[in-house]
Design an enzyme around this catalytic site. Structure first.
Site, PDB file in Angstrom:
ATOM      1  CG  ASP A  99      75.308  47.351  58.496  1.00 24.23           C
ATOM      2  OD1 ASP A  99      76.067  47.867  57.657  1.00 24.23           O
ATOM      3  OD2 ASP A  99      74.525  46.414  58.224  1.00 24.23           O
ATOM      4  CG  HIS A 247      77.129  46.130  63.414  1.00 26.08           C
ATOM      5  ND1 HIS A 247      77.622  44.912  63.019  1.00 26.08           N
ATOM      6  CD2 HIS A 247      75.823  46.155  63.060  1.00 26.08           C
ATOM      7  CE1 HIS A 247      76.640  44.210  62.447  1.00 26.08           C
ATOM      8  NE2 HIS A 247      75.545  44.943  62.466  1.00 26.08           N
TER       9      HIS A 247
END
Length: 277
Positions: A99, A247
């Protein structure tokens, strides 16, 4: 640092686990995302900005996967129309999602790691970052990865926003990703910042033809809790059907890359197969 991550969420009534047909306004819930800067839900416990000690890293063994046996995430029950927390139960499939990119420093490193491991992931991209780095958007797709819509500006209070504002956030992100990608590519998945779902968010997701994507394994890597914590959480919580949250954007992601370099081959060696939602 060791230990596992707990989850706190308002959840759906019991339903089937599988790839969802779309976002249904009638089955909405949300998680009160607060002011978090990453995509973990509030209440998930992990220290931030932990520097790993000189002690040897302890890598717990993977949960032995049984093909077609997919334990549901603790406390999470899915229902068609709500966010997808797990993959359809098939073999020993699990998924990696990445992400808050693309990021000019860490997305190339993530792509190199995934190429080395032969793993295809789903990158949940922020629209304004995609617009700023179209070359990275193209590189992600060229690597065989999927791209999901992660809003245009990553508003953590999206569950409290009016419909028009939510619509704009999602629609602008799709347009930015499509323009950066070229070739007619448009995302089909949507992940709400912080896992913050509301009837409005799900309704606008549905209106824009996107499927809602959540996660089931979250080491809160965005908070830099230490490589040990990330490794321990993934190894202890991953089962067939798991969707892992990591992430590549939003800050320093060296701990994430180091941890994934450890756990990805361990999971594959244990018999897990990486798939995409």
């Amino acid at each position: 640092m060791t230990g596992t991550v707990s989850r706190r969420a308002l959840l759906f009534a019991l339903g089937g686990v599988g790839l969802l047909a779309g976002c249904d306004d009638d089955h909405a819930t949300w998680h009160g995302a607060g002011d978090l800067t990453g995509d973990s839900r509030p209440g998930d416990a992990a220290s931030a900005d932990v520097t790993d000690s000189a002690s040897p890293l302890v890598v717990p063994p993977a949960n032995p996967p049984q093909p077609g046996v997919c334990p549901p995430p603790p406390g999470v029950e899915q229902k068609p129309g709500g966010p997808q927390y797990s993959l359809p139960c098939h073999g020993t499939d699990i998924a990696l999602t990445v992400d808050d990119g693309p990021d000019p420093t860490y997305t190339p490193k993530m792509l190199a790691l995934l190429a080395q491991q032969g793993i295809r992931a789903t990158f949940c991209m922020i629209g304004r970052s995609a617009a700023a780095h179209p070359d990275l958007v193209k590189r992600v797709l060229a690597g065989g990865h999927h791209i999901a819509n992660h809003t245009f500006s990553h508003p953590m209070n999206i569950a409290k926003m009016p419909a028009g504002t939510v619509h704009t956030e999602i629609a602008r992100a799709t347009d930015a990703i499509a323009k950066a990608a070229g070739g007619g590519y448009r995302p089909t998945l949507f992940r709400s910042p912080g896992g913050a779902w509301s009837s409005t968010v799900l309704g606008q997701c549905s209106a824009l033809g996107l499927h809602p994507l959540d996660w089931s394994v979250d080491p809160r890597d965005w908070s830099r809790p230490g490589v040990q914590h990330i490794v321990t959480t993934i190894m202890k919580q991953t089962h067939p059907g798991s969707i892992i949250l990591e992430h590549d954007g939003g800050g320093n992601r060296e701990q994430t890359l180091t941890a994934l370099g450890i756990v990805l081959p361990k999971l594959r060696d244990a018999g897990y197969t990486f798939a995409q939602p």
